[in-house]
Design an enzyme around this catalytic site. Structure first.
Site, PDB file in Angstrom:
ATOM      1  N   LYS A 184     -10.149  42.425  -3.049  1.00  0.00           N
ATOM      2  CA  LYS A 184     -10.470  43.352  -1.947  1.00  0.00           C
ATOM      3  C   LYS A 184      -9.666  43.027  -0.704  1.00  0.00           C
ATOM      4  O   LYS A 184      -9.324  43.924   0.053  1.00  0.00           O
ATOM      5  CB  LYS A 184     -11.973  43.362  -1.663  1.00  0.00           C
ATOM      6  CG  LYS A 184     -12.736  44.017  -2.799  1.00  0.00           C
ATOM      7  CD  LYS A 184     -13.969  44.755  -2.358  1.00  0.00           C
ATOM      8  CE  LYS A 184     -14.486  45.583  -3.536  1.00  0.00           C
ATOM      9  NZ  LYS A 184     -15.800  46.144  -3.371  1.00  0.00           N
ATOM     10  N   LYS A 235      -9.747  47.468 -13.459  1.00  0.00           N
ATOM     11  CA  LYS A 235     -11.106  47.988 -13.601  1.00  0.00           C
ATOM     12  C   LYS A 235     -11.239  49.414 -13.050  1.00  0.00           C
ATOM     13  O   LYS A 235     -10.631  49.726 -12.027  1.00  0.00           O
ATOM     14  CB  LYS A 235     -12.015  47.043 -12.796  1.00  0.00           C
ATOM     15  CG  LYS A 235     -13.477  47.249 -12.967  1.00  0.00           C
ATOM     16  CD  LYS A 235     -14.277  46.357 -12.012  1.00  0.00           C
ATOM     17  CE  LYS A 235     -14.362  46.958 -10.634  1.00  0.00           C
ATOM     18  NZ  LYS A 235     -15.532  46.564  -9.849  1.00  0.00           N
ATOM     19  N   LYS A 290     -14.752  52.973  -8.090  1.00  0.00           N
ATOM     20  CA  LYS A 290     -15.083  54.218  -7.393  1.00  0.00           C
ATOM     21  C   LYS A 290     -14.227  54.445  -6.152  1.00  0.00           C
ATOM     22  O   LYS A 290     -14.132  55.554  -5.669  1.00  0.00           O
ATOM     23  CB  LYS A 290     -16.577  54.299  -7.081  1.00  0.00           C
ATOM     24  CG  LYS A 290     -17.160  53.178  -6.244  1.00  0.00           C
ATOM     25  CD  LYS A 290     -18.632  53.458  -5.988  1.00  0.00           C
ATOM     26  CE  LYS A 290     -19.554  52.330  -6.384  1.00  0.00           C
ATOM     27  NZ  LYS A 290     -19.327  51.046  -5.723  1.00  0.00           N
TER      28      LYS A 290
HETATM   29  N1  AQP Z   1     -15.393  49.509 -14.321  1.00  0.00           N
HETATM   30  C1  AQP Z   1     -16.581  48.950 -14.484  1.00  0.00           C
HETATM   31  N2  AQP Z   1     -17.013  48.638 -15.720  1.00  0.00           N
HETATM   32  C2  AQP Z   1     -18.233  48.078 -15.890  1.00  0.00           C
HETATM   33  N3  AQP Z   1     -19.083  47.810 -14.877  1.00  0.00           N
HETATM   34  C3  AQP Z   1     -18.678  48.114 -13.631  1.00  0.00           C
HETATM   35  N4  AQP Z   1     -19.248  47.984 -12.424  1.00  0.00           N
HETATM   36  C4  AQP Z   1     -18.421  48.445 -11.459  1.00  0.00           C
HETATM   37  N5  AQP Z   1     -17.283  48.894 -12.025  1.00  0.00           N
HETATM   38  C5  AQP Z   1     -17.419  48.697 -13.368  1.00  0.00           C
HETATM   39  C6  AQP Z   1     -20.577  47.433 -12.200  1.00  0.00           C
HETATM   40  O1  AQP Z   1     -21.301  48.313 -11.367  1.00  0.00           O
HETATM   41  C7  AQP Z   1     -22.168  47.560 -10.527  1.00  0.00           C
HETATM   42  C8  AQP Z   1     -22.029  47.977  -9.104  1.00  0.00           C
HETATM   43  O2  AQP Z   1     -20.770  47.706  -8.607  1.00  0.00           O
HETATM   44  P1  AQP Z   1     -20.586  47.735  -7.027  1.00  0.00           P
HETATM   45  O3  AQP Z   1     -20.581  49.096  -6.528  1.00  0.00           O
HETATM   46  O4  AQP Z   1     -21.569  46.854  -6.372  1.00  0.00           O
HETATM   47  O5  AQP Z   1     -19.236  47.080  -6.795  1.00  0.00           O
HETATM   48  P2  AQP Z   1     -17.944  46.991  -7.598  1.00  0.00           P
HETATM   49  O6  AQP Z   1     -18.127  46.104  -8.772  1.00  0.00           O
HETATM   50  O7  AQP Z   1     -16.909  46.584  -6.595  1.00  0.00           O
HETATM   51  O8  AQP Z   1     -17.744  48.486  -8.110  1.00  0.00           O
HETATM   52  P3  AQP Z   1     -16.587  49.465  -7.756  1.00  0.00           P
HETATM   53  O9  AQP Z   1     -16.854  50.770  -8.443  1.00  0.00           O
HETATM   54  O10 AQP Z   1     -15.267  48.827  -8.050  1.00  0.00           O
HETATM   55  O11 AQP Z   1     -16.797  49.658  -6.219  1.00  0.00           O
HETATM   56  P4  AQP Z   1     -15.775  49.688  -5.061  1.00  0.00           P
HETATM   57  O12 AQP Z   1     -14.678  50.615  -5.506  1.00  0.00           O
HETATM   58  O13 AQP Z   1     -16.550  50.172  -3.907  1.00  0.00           O
HETATM   59  O14 AQP Z   1     -15.301  48.276  -4.879  1.00  0.00           O
HETATM   60  C9  AQP Z   1     -21.839  46.085 -10.752  1.00  0.00           C
HETATM   61  O15 AQP Z   1     -22.792  45.542 -11.625  1.00  0.00           O
HETATM   62  C10 AQP Z   1     -20.499  46.119 -11.417  1.00  0.00           C
HETATM   63  O16 AQP Z   1     -20.298  45.026 -12.275  1.00  0.00           O
END
Ligand code: AQP
Length: 339
Positions: A120, A202, A205
């Protein structure tokens, strides 16, 4: 003589998702699907992690709106406020109250090793704030406040849960038994759904390229189009080989949607071409998401009901969280009788 029935106390589960954008298929298959599966058997706490979201700059009114929408989406997926405690993180001030204690029991070296911080801070080089660095400490507090035993998360969050265990063990050793030591609960299939455009990273979002992810609220035609464009390779054969990241990702998505193993899915598609794999994966995703989307739209029109769920959820979560804060404050030598 009749034996008395002993009530077995349910174990506790906690997890959350940041309202940084609309949730993706990765969030659903990696985390949310397990939230729903676990609510019957566990004392479950599921939060919308709005405090975590502001480690990256957010628009205030959008964040407020999105937090409510994501809670509605939790419910549309099957989380029942009668069975699970559903709440918005910032409505429970105990998260911030415990945070300072735990910051004082976490080492800079531990935080510097966190992969998410490295990723990040590379993505947001203009805003590498202290919150981004201490994010895993707040996450540890989220978990420890509710004395959670299991944390349903995707594979990317395993490192943070492991750090939570280390911090909790350190605190317990220094001050006496205070926190339950949690364990991650990671699905066998779907734990790491990859970007459709770059299957070595990965699905996220906040990916600036919308073709990289499927939003849980994408229209069926959009889902079909995005999966048709998904990057594969030139080998043409469907085999369950993680090194062939694009094909493996499609197999994982199909398998996770239908509750199959990757091997079962690969056998089902043996001899087929990539076009068939993409079309049938799109069908599986659409059939899984359509009823959720319909229920989500219905719930959003019930504003009063949603407001009531959010208020009750915060009250229930606070009642639990305050007990832990009192205990931890007392242990470190604060006068906690007024809390
Ligand atoms: N691609 C993924 N595959 C499986 N699990 C995923 N998670 C996120 N992306 C995947 C799981 O979703 C939960 C919530 O994630 P988060 O929003 O707290 O943060 P993150 O992991 O940083 O998810 P994003 O989508 O990548 O968010 P942004 O883009 O805002 O940083 C967690 O349990 C995560 O493992």
């Amino acid at each position: 003589m009749e034996q008395p029935i002993t009530q077995v106390q349910k174990k506790t589960v906690l997890s959350g998702i940041q309202p940084t954008s609309r949730l993706t298929l990765g969030n659903y298959l990696g985390a949310l699907k397990n939230f729903v599966a676990m609510q019957e058997d566990y004392d479950s706490y599921y939060m919308v992690a709005d405090m975590h979201a502001i480690t990256v700059r957010q628009n205030a009114s959008e964040l407020r709106k999105r937090s409510i929408e994501i809670l509605a989406l939790y419910m549309a997926c099957g989380l029942d406020p009668e069975k699970s405690t559903l709440f918005i993180q910032s409505h429970v001030p105990e998260h911030a109250m415990l945070n300072w204690l735990m910051c004082c029991n976490t080492y800079m070296g531990e935080l510097s090793r966190m992969t998410q911080f490295k990723d990040k801070s590379a993505k947001h080089a203009d805003n590498i704030n202290a919150g981004l660095f201490t994010y895993p400490v707040l996450m540890a507090c989220d978990i420890l406040l509710y004395q959670a035993n299991y944390i349903p998360v995707g594979a990317d969050q395993k490192q943070h849960v492991e750090l939570t265990r280390d911090i909790a063990e350190r605190f317990n050793k220094a001050y006496g038994d205070t926190f339950t030591i949690p364990e991650p609960f990671i699905p066998k299939v779907g734990a790491r759904i990859m970007s459709l455009q770059d299957p070595t990273s990965k699905m996220s979002k906040s990916d600036p390229n919308p073709n990289g992810y499927i939003s849980m609220l994408d229209e069926p035609e959009v889902i079909v189009k995005k999966l048709k464009r998904a990057v594969t390779d030139s080998e043409g054969e469907i085999t369950p080989n993680p090194e062939r990241a694009g094909v493996y990702n499609l197999l994982s998505i199909y398998s996770a949607c239908l509750g199959k193993t990757i091997e079962e899915t690969a056998a089902e598609f043996a001899g087929e071409n990539y076009g068939t794999l993409k079309t049938r994966t799109a069908d599986a995703v659409v059939s899984m998401l359509e009823p959720i989307q319909a229920e989500y739209k219905r719930l959003l029109s019930e504003k009063d009901y949603l407001g009531e769920v959010i208020r009750n959820g915060a009250d229930k979560a606070r009642a639990r969280a305050v007990k832990t804060v009192r205990k931890a404050y007392h242990k470190v030598g604060f006068d906690s009788y007024k809390l």
